[in-house]
Design a protein around this motif. Structure first.
Motif, PDB file in Angstrom:
ATOM      1  N   ALA A  18       0.557  -0.956   0.139  1.00 50.00           N
ATOM      2  CA  ALA A  18      -0.331   0.142   0.114  1.00 50.00           C
ATOM      3  C   ALA A  18       0.562   1.567   0.199  1.00 50.00           C
ATOM      4  O   ALA A  18       0.508   2.238  -0.618  1.00 50.00           O
ATOM      5  CB  ALA A  18      -1.001  -0.163   1.253  1.00 50.00           C
ATOM      6  N   ARG A  19       2.254   1.103   0.468  1.00 50.99           N
ATOM      7  CA  ARG A  19       2.923   2.519   0.825  1.00 50.99           C
ATOM      8  C   ARG A  19       4.119   1.807   0.774  1.00 50.99           C
ATOM      9  O   ARG A  19       4.679   0.559   1.062  1.00 50.99           O
ATOM     10  CB  ARG A  19       3.182   3.588   1.509  1.00 50.99           C
ATOM     11  CG  ARG A  19       3.651   3.964   1.987  1.00 50.99           C
ATOM     12  CD  ARG A  19       3.824   4.835   3.462  1.00 50.99           C
ATOM     13  NE  ARG A  19       4.324   6.190   3.812  1.00 50.99           N
ATOM     14  CZ  ARG A  19       4.856   6.445   5.402  1.00 50.99           C
ATOM     15  NH1 ARG A  19       4.341   5.477   5.466  1.00 50.99           N
ATOM     16  NH2 ARG A  19       5.548   7.472   5.027  1.00 50.99           N
ATOM     17  N   GLU A  20       5.058   2.260  -0.154  1.00 52.30           N
ATOM     18  CA  GLU A  20       6.930   2.275   0.049  1.00 52.30           C
ATOM     19  C   GLU A  20       7.397   3.364   0.299  1.00 52.30           C
ATOM     20  O   GLU A  20       7.207   5.019   0.012  1.00 52.30           O
ATOM     21  CB  GLU A  20       7.177   2.173  -1.428  1.00 52.30           C
ATOM     22  CG  GLU A  20       6.499   0.563  -1.775  1.00 52.30           C
ATOM     23  CD  GLU A  20       7.215   0.010  -3.096  1.00 52.30           C
ATOM     24  OE1 GLU A  20       8.282  -0.802  -2.899  1.00 52.30           O
ATOM     25  OE2 GLU A  20       6.493   1.253  -4.427  1.00 52.30           O
ATOM     26  N   GLU A  34       8.408  -1.609   3.315  1.00 50.66           N
ATOM     27  CA  GLU A  34       6.427  -1.466   2.707  1.00 50.66           C
ATOM     28  C   GLU A  34       6.048  -1.665   3.870  1.00 50.66           C
ATOM     29  O   GLU A  34       6.225  -2.405   4.508  1.00 50.66           O
ATOM     30  CB  GLU A  34       6.928  -2.950   1.957  1.00 50.66           C
ATOM     31  CG  GLU A  34       7.938  -2.674   0.535  1.00 50.66           C
ATOM     32  CD  GLU A  34       7.602  -3.881  -0.385  1.00 50.66           C
ATOM     33  OE1 GLU A  34       7.145  -5.065   0.201  1.00 50.66           O
ATOM     34  OE2 GLU A  34       8.554  -4.585  -1.464  1.00 50.66           O
ATOM     35  N   VAL A  35       5.315  -1.157   2.902  1.00 48.31           N
ATOM     36  CA  VAL A  35       3.932  -1.127   4.624  1.00 48.31           C
ATOM     37  C   VAL A  35       2.986  -1.448   3.534  1.00 48.31           C
ATOM     38  O   VAL A  35       2.156  -1.133   2.714  1.00 48.31           O
ATOM     39  CB  VAL A  35       3.306   0.547   4.817  1.00 48.31           C
ATOM     40  CG1 VAL A  35       2.038   0.174   5.638  1.00 48.31           C
ATOM     41  CG2 VAL A  35       4.222   0.473   5.218  1.00 48.31           C
ATOM     42  N   HIS A  36       1.744  -2.622   4.313  1.00 53.03           N
ATOM     43  CA  HIS A  36       0.420  -3.228   3.486  1.00 53.03           C
ATOM     44  C   HIS A  36      -0.056  -3.340   4.596  1.00 53.03           C
ATOM     45  O   HIS A  36      -0.649  -3.206   5.225  1.00 53.03           O
ATOM     46  CB  HIS A  36       1.013  -4.857   2.958  1.00 53.03           C
ATOM     47  CG  HIS A  36       2.299  -5.274   2.327  1.00 53.03           C
ATOM     48  ND1 HIS A  36       1.803  -5.903   1.035  1.00 53.03           N
ATOM     49  CD2 HIS A  36       3.667  -4.631   2.546  1.00 53.03           C
ATOM     50  CE1 HIS A  36       3.167  -5.850   0.611  1.00 53.03           C
ATOM     51  NE2 HIS A  36       3.632  -5.391   0.802  1.00 53.03           N
ATOM     52  N   LEU A  39      -3.180   2.282   6.382  1.00 48.52           N
ATOM     53  CA  LEU A  39      -2.513   3.009   6.691  1.00 48.52           C
ATOM     54  C   LEU A  39      -1.884   3.581   7.824  1.00 48.52           C
ATOM     55  O   LEU A  39      -1.450   4.017   8.440  1.00 48.52           O
ATOM     56  CB  LEU A  39      -2.056   3.810   5.885  1.00 48.52           C
ATOM     57  CG  LEU A  39      -1.487   3.144   3.856  1.00 48.52           C
ATOM     58  CD1 LEU A  39      -1.433   4.364   2.588  1.00 48.52           C
ATOM     59  CD2 LEU A  39      -0.204   2.569   4.615  1.00 48.52           C
ATOM     60  N   ASP A  40      -3.817   3.549   7.872  1.00 40.85           N
ATOM     61  CA  ASP A  40      -4.057   4.239   9.228  1.00 40.85           C
ATOM     62  C   ASP A  40      -3.669   3.299  10.665  1.00 40.85           C
ATOM     63  O   ASP A  40      -3.852   2.543  10.679  1.00 40.85           O
ATOM     64  CB  ASP A  40      -5.602   4.362   9.130  1.00 40.85           C
ATOM     65  CG  ASP A  40      -5.703   5.054  10.876  1.00 40.85           C
ATOM     66  OD1 ASP A  40      -5.723   5.469  11.488  1.00 40.85           O
ATOM     67  OD2 ASP A  40      -7.680   5.494  10.434  1.00 40.85           O
ATOM     68  N   ARG A  72      -1.596  -3.823   9.936  1.00 37.22           N
ATOM     69  CA  ARG A  72      -0.573  -3.021   9.313  1.00 37.22           C
ATOM     70  C   ARG A  72       0.534  -3.671   9.136  1.00 37.22           C
ATOM     71  O   ARG A  72       1.040  -3.849  10.314  1.00 37.22           O
ATOM     72  CB  ARG A  72      -0.157  -1.580   9.669  1.00 37.22           C
ATOM     73  CG  ARG A  72       0.092  -0.437   9.640  1.00 37.22           C
ATOM     74  CD  ARG A  72      -0.323   0.442   9.789  1.00 37.22           C
ATOM     75  NE  ARG A  72      -0.642   0.943  10.534  1.00 37.22           N
ATOM     76  CZ  ARG A  72       0.473   0.820  11.749  1.00 37.22           C
ATOM     77  NH1 ARG A  72       1.983   1.589  10.697  1.00 37.22           N
ATOM     78  NH2 ARG A  72       0.654   1.370  12.128  1.00 37.22           N
ATOM     79  N   ILE A  74       4.052  -4.230   7.861  1.00 35.40           N
ATOM     80  CA  ILE A  74       5.249  -3.482   8.142  1.00 35.40           C
ATOM     81  C   ILE A  74       6.723  -4.993   7.693  1.00 35.40           C
ATOM     82  O   ILE A  74       7.003  -5.718   8.292  1.00 35.40           O
ATOM     83  CB  ILE A  74       5.903  -2.637   8.662  1.00 35.40           C
ATOM     84  CG1 ILE A  74       5.309  -1.646   8.959  1.00 35.40           C
ATOM     85  CG2 ILE A  74       7.527  -1.740   8.132  1.00 35.40           C
ATOM     86  CD1 ILE A  74       4.999  -1.194  10.303  1.00 35.40           C
ATOM     87  N   THR A 106       8.312   4.037  11.111  1.00 31.98           N
ATOM     88  CA  THR A 106       7.031   3.433  10.215  1.00 31.98           C
ATOM     89  C   THR A 106       5.969   3.344  11.557  1.00 31.98           C
ATOM     90  O   THR A 106       4.847   2.862  11.030  1.00 31.98           O
ATOM     91  CB  THR A 106       6.697   2.509   9.229  1.00 31.98           C
ATOM     92  OG1 THR A 106       7.790   1.215  10.927  1.00 31.98           O
ATOM     93  CG2 THR A 106       8.001   1.766   8.671  1.00 31.98           C
TER      94      THR A 106
END
Length: 314
Positions: A18-20, A34-36, A39-40, A72, A74, A106
């Motif tokens: 979802a985010r790098e 990496e975050v999968h 994100l909240d 979440r 990481i 993170t």
């Protein structure tokens, strides 16, 4: 010549994050993170995954896919592995610095996570155990297929009686400078013998082979020297958070003797799970069990207080 660094389909194909982001370690080393999942920080509990020697975030594909539904997740590439550039600094202290940097980049202040380390990732956790940044963010730990010391002496990769000759041969095999080359049937057979249980399915072996063969030769060699001399027995004693241990009974790289030693030294050990017939790559060989252990830790050691603080803007 470039080669595929992971399988492209099936249960071990890495899902898109979802985010790098890039975390900066204490010495300036840049770490791919990496975050999968959500994100909240208030929406789901956090899990941090640290992979082992010669691997990458792709190693955790099965865990990420299942956990990201309601966690979440990481994951980061150890320095020199995956998409994290190589660094001249290779040491257990550098591993600890890197994990602290990832946690700071993170997690919100005061937010805690279940931290999972496989092989060298578990050694990373032990190296960081006494660090303020680790203690501020660790709710519980899962150690998979890892050890704190005597890694070469206890390895059973070379099928002979323990002693100086076996230790010497193991050191030179694991610390070889030779390139691994493309993933061939012979290469898969060698990797399966050294790192996986005899009953490992072909798609599991293929997934691990793609990841391991993608590790740069110089990086593999540099970290083999660190592992050869590793002594983190002090770190085990400083790992005071609730810690569960998983090991395969057919693990040749970190045999069950290591898991039992960890259990005896950990201040708050939740027990050792020995998996019959499985090898060193437990998150790949037993994905449901490892994922289940992570979920169990999240549920048993929830971060309710820290969630409240994050929600209230503390």
């Amino acid at each position: 010549m470039s080669r595929l660094t992971h399988v492209a389909s099936g249960p071990y194909a890495p899902p898109a994050p979802a985010r790098e982001l890039t975390a900066m370690s204490a010495d300036g080393a840049r770490l791919h993170v990496e975050v999968h999942g959500p994100l909240d920080a208030t929406a789901a509990p956090a899990v941090v995954l640290a992979h082992g020697w010669t691997c990458s975030t792709a190693f955790w594909a099965a865990q990420i896919r299942e956990l990201a539904v309601d966690h979440r997740v990481i994951a980061y590439d150890q320095r020199g592995h995956g998409r994290s550039p190589a660094s001249p600094a290779c040491s257990s202290d550098a591993l600890a610095d890197d994990l602290e940097a990832v946690l700071e980049a993170t997690l919100a202040p005061g937010e805690k996570a279940v931290i999972v380390g496989h092989s060298m990732g578990g050694m990373t956790v032990m190296a960081a155990a006494g660090r303020p940044g680790f203690r501020a963010h660790a709710a519980a730990v899962l150690l998979c297929s890892t050890g704190a010391s005597r890694l070469v002496a206890e390895s059973t990769v070379v099928p002979m009686r323990p002693g100086r000759l076996r230790t010497w041969l193991t050191k030179h095999i694991l610390g070889s400078r030779a390139p691994l080359g493309p993933v061939t049937p012979i290469a898969r057979g060698i990797l399966k013998y050294a790192t996986m249980g005899p009953g490992s399915a072909p798609h599991m072996v293929e997934a691990c082979a793609r990841i391991v063969h993608a590790c740069p030769r110089k990086v593999r060699y540099a970290w083999s020297n660190v592992l050869d001399l590793l002594d983190l027995d002090h770190g085990v004693r400083e790992l005071t958070v609730p810690t569960a241990v998983v090991v395969g009974t057919a693990d040749r790289l970190t045999p069950p003797v290591h898991a039992r030693s960890l259990a005896a030294a950990l201040p708050h050990c939740l027990g050792v799970t020995e998996l019959p017939g499985l090898g060193h790559m437990t998150p790949v060989e037993a994905p449901e069990l490892v994922t289940g252990k992570i979920r169990e830790l999240v549920m048993t050691y929830p971060q309710a207080d820290t969630y409240t603080q994050v929600k209230e803007g503390a």
